[in-house]
Design a protein around this motif. Structure first.
Motif, short mmCIF file in Angstrom:
data_model
loop_
_atom_site.label_atom_id
_atom_site.label_comp_id
_atom_site.label_asym_id
_atom_site.label_seq_id
_atom_site.Cartn_x
_atom_site.Cartn_y
_atom_site.Cartn_z
N ALA A 74 0.84 -1.20 0.00
CA ALA A 74 0.00 0.00 0.00
C ALA A 74 0.87 1.25 0.00
O ALA A 74 0.59 2.22 -0.72
N TRP A 75 1.94 1.25 0.80
CA TRP A 75 2.88 2.37 0.84
C TRP A 75 3.53 2.57 -0.53
O TRP A 75 3.61 3.70 -1.02
N ARG A 76 3.98 1.50 -1.14
CA ARG A 76 4.62 1.61 -2.46
C ARG A 76 3.65 2.14 -3.52
O ARG A 76 4.03 2.96 -4.34
N ARG A 77 2.41 1.67 -3.50
CA ARG A 77 1.41 2.16 -4.47
C ARG A 77 1.19 3.66 -4.30
O ARG A 77 1.12 4.41 -5.27
N GLU A 78 1.07 4.08 -3.05
CA GLU A 78 0.84 5.51 -2.79
C GLU A 78 2.08 6.32 -3.18
O GLU A 78 1.96 7.43 -3.71
N GLN A 79 3.25 5.81 -2.91
CA GLN A 79 4.47 6.51 -3.33
C GLN A 79 4.50 6.66 -4.85
O GLN A 79 4.78 7.74 -5.36
N ALA A 80 4.20 5.60 -5.59
CA ALA A 80 4.20 5.68 -7.05
C ALA A 80 3.19 6.71 -7.54
O ALA A 80 3.48 7.50 -8.45
N ARG A 81 2.02 6.73 -6.92
CA ARG A 81 1.00 7.71 -7.31
C ARG A 81 1.50 9.13 -7.05
O ARG A 81 1.40 10.00 -7.89
N ARG A 82 2.07 9.35 -5.86
CA ARG A 82 2.58 10.67 -5.49
C ARG A 82 3.74 11.09 -6.39
O ARG A 82 3.79 12.23 -6.84
N HIS A 83 4.65 10.17 -6.66
CA HIS A 83 5.79 10.50 -7.51
C HIS A 83 5.32 10.86 -8.92
O HIS A 83 5.82 11.81 -9.52
N ALA A 84 4.35 10.10 -9.42
CA ALA A 84 3.82 10.38 -10.76
C ALA A 84 3.18 11.77 -10.81
O ALA A 84 3.39 12.53 -11.76
N GLU A 85 2.40 12.08 -9.80
CA GLU A 85 1.74 13.39 -9.74
C GLU A 85 2.77 14.52 -9.65
O GLU A 85 2.66 15.53 -10.34
N ARG A 86 3.76 14.34 -8.81
CA ARG A 86 4.79 15.37 -8.63
C ARG A 86 5.60 15.58 -9.91
O ARG A 86 5.85 16.71 -10.31
N GLY A 105 3.75 8.78 -15.42
CA GLY A 105 3.03 8.03 -14.40
C GLY A 105 2.95 6.55 -14.73
O GLY A 105 3.08 5.70 -13.84
N THR A 106 2.76 6.23 -15.99
CA THR A 106 2.74 4.83 -16.42
C THR A 106 4.05 4.15 -16.07
O THR A 106 4.07 3.03 -15.55
N LEU A 107 5.16 4.84 -16.31
CA LEU A 107 6.47 4.28 -16.00
C LEU A 107 6.65 4.11 -14.50
O LEU A 107 7.09 3.06 -14.04
N LEU A 108 6.32 5.13 -13.74
CA LEU A 108 6.53 5.09 -12.29
C LEU A 108 5.65 4.08 -11.58
O LEU A 108 6.06 3.49 -10.58
N ARG A 109 4.46 3.87 -12.10
CA ARG A 109 3.55 2.89 -11.49
C ARG A 109 3.86 1.48 -11.99
O ARG A 109 3.22 0.53 -11.60
N LYS A 110 4.84 1.37 -12.89
CA LYS A 110 5.29 0.09 -13.46
C LYS A 110 4.15 -0.64 -14.18
O LYS A 110 4.06 -1.86 -14.14
N GLU A 111 3.30 0.15 -14.84
CA GLU A 111 2.20 -0.43 -15.60
C GLU A 111 2.75 -0.98 -16.91
O GLU A 111 3.33 -0.25 -17.70
N GLY A 112 2.60 -2.27 -17.11
CA GLY A 112 3.10 -2.89 -18.32
C GLY A 112 4.49 -3.49 -18.17
O GLY A 112 5.18 -3.72 -19.16
#
Length: 186
Positions: A74-86, A105-112
């Motif tokens: 959960a912490w990692r998901r929120e970090q990825a979301r925050r990093h993508a937004e920033r 954001g796609t890259l930071l959330r490791k989508e794909g």
């Protein structure tokens, strides 16, 4: 894409320069250096994602989440979301178009992961930074069985090309080296 890469990277460095532990700026620079070695023709969005993967990470401490795997994820998901937004905000101010800002954001959330070459490249770079700079201290503080498990998980996330390069660049004892030879089956 017509943004200013140097402006974006400088803004990431400026944001990370106030890390109270002094780790974020160095981590971002190491990510950029490793990216240049592994993927010298990286796109601007991949360069920005690598430099800012942990932008202002200290603002959301791991201790704010429950112990255990579920809390960690959960912490990692929120970090990825925050990093993508920033990073999207930094990129917008540097003149990047909305699609490119969203792509980071796609890259930071490791989508794909395993399907998108840039997402995979970012993961490979992060794994190399871990192995090069953090693994020795990490391994020294843990039980050998736990270290083997983490190495297997790391190897599974990497591309076959990156795993092969690990075997050339790092002197790993068996069975750690085996995890990189066996890859997804490790």
């Amino acid at each position: 894409m017509a943004g200013d890469l140097h402006q974006a990277l400088a803004a990431i460095d400026e944001a990370n320069s106030v890390d109270p532990k002094g780790e974020a700026l160095v981590y971002g620079q190491r990510m950029s250096e490793e990216l240049a070695q592994l993927f010298p023709g990286a796109s601007e969005v991949l360069q920005i994602a690598a430099r800012g993967q942990h932008v202002e990470r200290w603002l959301l401490p791991r201790s704010d989440y429950p112990e255990g795997k579920a809390g960690y994820l959960a912490w990692r998901r929120e970090q990825a979301r925050r990093h993508a937004e920033r990073l999207a905000g930094i990129m917008e101010r540097a003149g990047y178009d909305p699609e490119t800002c969203a792509r980071v954001g796609t890259l930071l959330r490791k989508e794909g992961l395993k399907r998108d070459a840039e997402v995979q490249a970012l993961e490979d770079v992060a794994c190399f930074v871990f192995l090069r700079y953090h693994f020795p201290g990490f391994a020294a503080a843990r039980d050998p069985a736990e270290v083997e498990d983490i190495v297997r998980k790391t190897a599974r996330k990497m591309s076959p090309e990156a795993r092969a390069r690990v075997l050339v660049e790092f002197a790993l004892p068996e069975p750690l080296a085996a995890a990189f030879r066996n890859g997804d089956s490790a």
